[in-house]
Design an enzyme around this catalytic site. Structure first.
Site, short mmCIF file in Angstrom:
data_model
loop_
_atom_site.label_atom_id
_atom_site.label_comp_id
_atom_site.label_asym_id
_atom_site.label_seq_id
_atom_site.Cartn_x
_atom_site.Cartn_y
_atom_site.Cartn_z
N LYS A 22 0.94 -0.98 0.43
CA LYS A 22 0.42 0.01 -0.16
C LYS A 22 0.92 1.13 -0.23
O LYS A 22 0.83 1.97 -0.90
CB LYS A 22 -0.83 -0.07 1.37
CG LYS A 22 -1.58 1.21 1.69
CD LYS A 22 -2.72 1.72 2.72
CE LYS A 22 -1.87 2.44 4.04
NZ LYS A 22 -1.42 2.34 4.32
N ASN A 23 2.07 1.28 0.73
CA ASN A 23 2.52 2.38 1.01
C ASN A 23 3.46 2.61 -0.64
O ASN A 23 3.93 3.85 0.09
CB ASN A 23 3.30 2.58 2.39
CG ASN A 23 2.13 2.37 3.48
OD1 ASN A 23 1.48 2.67 3.33
ND2 ASN A 23 3.17 2.24 5.01
N CYS A 117 -4.83 12.78 12.75
CA CYS A 117 -4.88 11.84 12.55
C CYS A 117 -4.94 11.49 14.71
O CYS A 117 -3.66 11.47 15.24
CB CYS A 117 -3.75 11.30 11.71
SG CYS A 117 -3.86 9.73 11.92
N ARG A 122 0.93 15.32 13.30
CA ARG A 122 1.52 14.72 11.56
C ARG A 122 1.10 15.91 10.64
O ARG A 122 0.60 16.00 10.10
CB ARG A 122 0.60 13.50 10.08
CG ARG A 122 0.38 12.24 11.96
CD ARG A 122 0.37 11.17 10.62
NE ARG A 122 0.84 10.33 10.37
CZ ARG A 122 0.14 9.30 9.28
NH1 ARG A 122 -0.96 8.87 9.84
NH2 ARG A 122 1.10 9.21 8.86
N ASP A 305 4.67 0.22 11.44
CA ASP A 305 3.82 -0.46 11.92
C ASP A 305 3.68 -1.41 11.54
O ASP A 305 2.36 -2.09 11.25
CB ASP A 305 3.76 -0.17 9.79
CG ASP A 305 3.39 1.83 9.74
OD1 ASP A 305 3.85 1.49 8.50
OD2 ASP A 305 3.23 2.14 10.09
N ARG A 397 -8.54 -0.52 4.60
CA ARG A 397 -7.87 0.77 4.19
C ARG A 397 -6.70 -0.41 3.75
O ARG A 397 -5.93 0.34 2.83
CB ARG A 397 -7.68 1.92 4.88
CG ARG A 397 -8.48 2.30 5.74
CD ARG A 397 -8.30 3.83 6.51
NE ARG A 397 -7.84 4.50 5.65
CZ ARG A 397 -6.88 6.09 6.06
NH1 ARG A 397 -7.42 6.11 6.73
NH2 ARG A 397 -5.81 6.10 5.11
C1 EPZ Z 1 4.41 7.05 6.15
O1 EPZ Z 1 3.27 7.82 6.84
C2 EPZ Z 1 3.48 5.93 6.00
N1 EPZ Z 1 2.22 5.92 5.46
C3 EPZ Z 1 3.27 4.71 7.70
O2 EPZ Z 1 2.68 3.94 7.57
C4 EPZ Z 1 4.64 4.93 8.28
O3 EPZ Z 1 3.74 5.41 9.53
C5 EPZ Z 1 5.23 5.83 8.18
O4 EPZ Z 1 5.17 6.70 7.04
C6 EPZ Z 1 6.52 6.36 9.13
O5 EPZ Z 1 6.85 5.15 8.70
C7 EPZ Z 1 2.79 5.65 4.38
O6 EPZ Z 1 3.41 5.60 3.80
C8 EPZ Z 1 1.59 6.06 2.83
P1 EPZ Z 1 6.71 10.73 7.66
P2 EPZ Z 1 4.14 9.42 6.28
O7 EPZ Z 1 6.22 11.88 7.63
O8 EPZ Z 1 4.75 9.79 5.24
C9 EPZ Z 1 6.75 14.14 11.40
C10 EPZ Z 1 0.63 2.35 7.91
O9 EPZ Z 1 -0.07 2.45 9.10
N2 EPZ Z 1 6.79 14.82 10.30
O10 EPZ Z 1 7.94 9.38 8.04
O11 EPZ Z 1 3.31 10.65 6.56
C11 EPZ Z 1 5.05 13.29 11.57
O12 EPZ Z 1 4.48 13.88 13.03
C12 EPZ Z 1 1.11 4.34 7.82
O13 EPZ Z 1 0.06 2.15 6.86
C13 EPZ Z 1 6.65 15.70 10.67
O14 EPZ Z 1 6.45 16.90 11.67
O15 EPZ Z 1 5.23 9.43 7.46
C14 EPZ Z 1 5.77 11.68 12.00
O16 EPZ Z 1 5.88 12.13 13.66
C15 EPZ Z 1 0.55 4.74 9.26
N3 EPZ Z 1 6.40 17.05 9.76
C16 EPZ Z 1 6.90 11.40 11.62
O17 EPZ Z 1 7.43 12.78 11.16
C17 EPZ Z 1 5.95 16.89 8.27
O18 EPZ Z 1 6.41 18.00 7.29
C18 EPZ Z 1 7.24 10.06 10.84
O19 EPZ Z 1 6.63 10.93 9.22
C19 EPZ Z 1 6.31 15.37 7.92
C20 EPZ Z 1 6.70 14.25 8.96
#
Ligand code: EPZ
Length: 420
Positions: A22-23, A117, A122, A305, A397
């Site tokens: 998915k990701n 969320c 996020r 995850d 999802r």
């Molecule tokens: C991706 O989310 C995945 N989703 C998530 O999977 C996964 O948990 C996550 O990466 C971490 O591995 C998809 O790929 C669609 P991040 P993403 O940006 O890209 C902070 C699942 O269960 N952050 O790496 O949204 C954020 O708040 C889902 O399949 C900022 O502060 O994750 C978080 O604490 C859930 N500012 C951390 O970084 C930003 O601009 C990691 O977020 C962006 C992120």
């Protein structure tokens, strides 16, 4: 409002296949916006989030067609609008990944911010700061990001945190920028590397994806491509735990050990037997798992995850485990539901102490997010009696036909459709 009913205590046996990731599939679908040629994606899972992504692309003017149950052809030749509405982005925050491609190819975009969320705030500040460094003007207006840039310009971007989404959005944007972009402290997840592989097959010049520093030399245009999505490592990890938590004997076809290093290491530390093969991983677990400590980290660390699923397994261990969640600030919602099944878990801030119990007992429980929902099903597979997991729309999802797949391994599991 469907629910899933599991009668536990059956050791799972046999073979189960992993679907496409998915990701990985979500950013790959959005990358089709970068070219006017046809893109074909294989091993695309049938998931609610994928359907939402296709709906968003369709609303933008992208034509798409399912060529089979897992292959989709997309064509963004006739994109007619550059806006991603709140209604869609709020249901699937990965929709925010259309911003980079739209801005890079069309010079402007209006994309709703995703909002909060269940698992954390996020924010998307790293995406926006990076796009500003690439020369975009960014305005936040009525919950929308309004971005403009005649042509993006290459830049050196040092990410404060190796965000997966920010790395993917900026990588896509930089492919059509003037000059060279470097993303330092970039995310190294296999899904990021898969995106880079497809972009390069489209004629982009991306190097270093999968390492902490990604370099993108901008080009003037990208071509069409045929690409196969990598297997879903989170689904694979979930099935390995399903085999272990039921003391079963399962072969997870399509599971890639090179994508699951830290996780497999922790499973083995807990006494789970794993055999890696070129086409999958075989799992057995003859004795009660041992307690282990887990700290979630960006890849190649232990994946957040798979934290909830691991908590379900460790709730039946022969000792006390400490789980520390460092990625999301509110990702222990499943703990109280596991306690309803008889687990002994104490959450303190971003840590949870899991004291193993000899057995779990079935009960009605409620899913709160995607990975929490599957951890309750895993616990239900091991529990004595019947567990009813409600609000499984979260599950749909990210897991393709999970109850059918698990029942093929002998699980006593079924979906109860809600009248509503
Ligand atoms: C991706 O989310 C995945 N989703 C998530 O999977 C996964 O948990 C996550 O990466 C971490 O591995 C998809 O790929 C669609 P991040 P993403 O940006 O890209 C902070 C699942 O269960 N952050 O790496 O949204 C954020 O708040 C889902 O399949 C900022 O502060 O994750 C978080 O604490 C859930 N500012 C951390 O970084 C930003 O601009 C990691 O977020 C962006 C992120």
């Amino acid at each position: 409002m469907d629910k899933i009913v599991v009668r536990g205590g059956v050791p799972l046996r046999g073979e189960i296949a992993v679907s496409g990731s998915k990701n990985a599939a979500l950013p790959l679908l959005f990358a089709s916006l970068l070219t006017e040629d046809e893109c074909r994606l294989g091993q695309v899972p049938q998931l609610v989030d994928i359907r939402t992504a296709l709906r968003l692309l369709h609303d933008l003017g992208v034509e798409y067609d399912w060529l089979s149950n897992s292959e989709v052809a997309l064509n963004a030749r006739a994109v007619r609008q550059l806006q991603a509405p709140y209604e869609l982005v709020k249901t699937m925050r990965a929709s925010f990944l259309v911003l980079g491609p739209l801005l890079a190819r069309f010079g402007r975009a209006r994309v709703s911010t995703p909002g909060g969320c269940a698992i954390g705030a996020r924010p998307v500040n790293l995406h926006l700061e990076g796009l500003q460094q690439l020369g975009a003007s960014i305005r936040l207006q009525q919950g929308y990001v309004e971005a403009e840039a005649k042509r993006l310009r290459g830049a050196h971007i040092a990410l404060e945190f190796p965000s997966v989404g920010a790395t993917e959005n900026l990588m896509m944007a930089a492919t059509l920028a003037e000059g060279t972009t470097t993303i330092e402290n970039a995310a190294c997840e296999p899904e990021v590397a898969d995106l880079a592989t497809m972009l390069n097959a489209m004629g982009a010049r991306v190097s270093g994806a999968g390492s902490g520093t990604v370099t993108i030399e901008g080009v003037n245009a990208l071509q069409g491509v045929a690409h196969t999505v990598i297997p879903d490592r989170v689904e694979a990890g979930t099935f390995l735990i399903a085999g272990a938590i039921t003391a079963g004997d399962v072969f997870v076809r399509g599971a890639r050990a090179d994508h699951l290093g830290a996780f497999l290491h922790k499973l083995q530390e807990a006494g789970v037997q794993l055999e890696e093969h070129k086409d999958g991983i075989h799992v057995t677990c003859e004795k009660r798992p041992s307690s282990v400590d887990i700290v979630t980290q960006p890849y190649p660390g232990f994946p957040t995850d798979l934290q909830a699923q691991m908590m379900a397994l460790l709730s039946l261990s022969d000792g006390r485990s400490m789980i520390t969640e460092t990625i999301f600030e509110n990702r222990f919602l499943h703990a109280q539901e596991l306690v309803r099944l008889g687990a002994d878990i104490h959450v303190q801030g971003n840590s949870a102490v899991v004291s193993g119990v000899a057995f779990l007992s079935g009960a009605p429980v409620m899913a709160t997010d995607l990975r929490a929902s599957v951890s309750l099903i895993l616990a239900g597979l091991a529990a004595q009696g019947v567990t009813e997991v409600s609000r499984v729309y979260h599950l749909d999802r990210g897991y393709e036909h999970i109850e059918e797949k698990l029942s093929r391994l002998g699980a006593d599991i079924r979906r109860v459709k809600s009248e509503k």
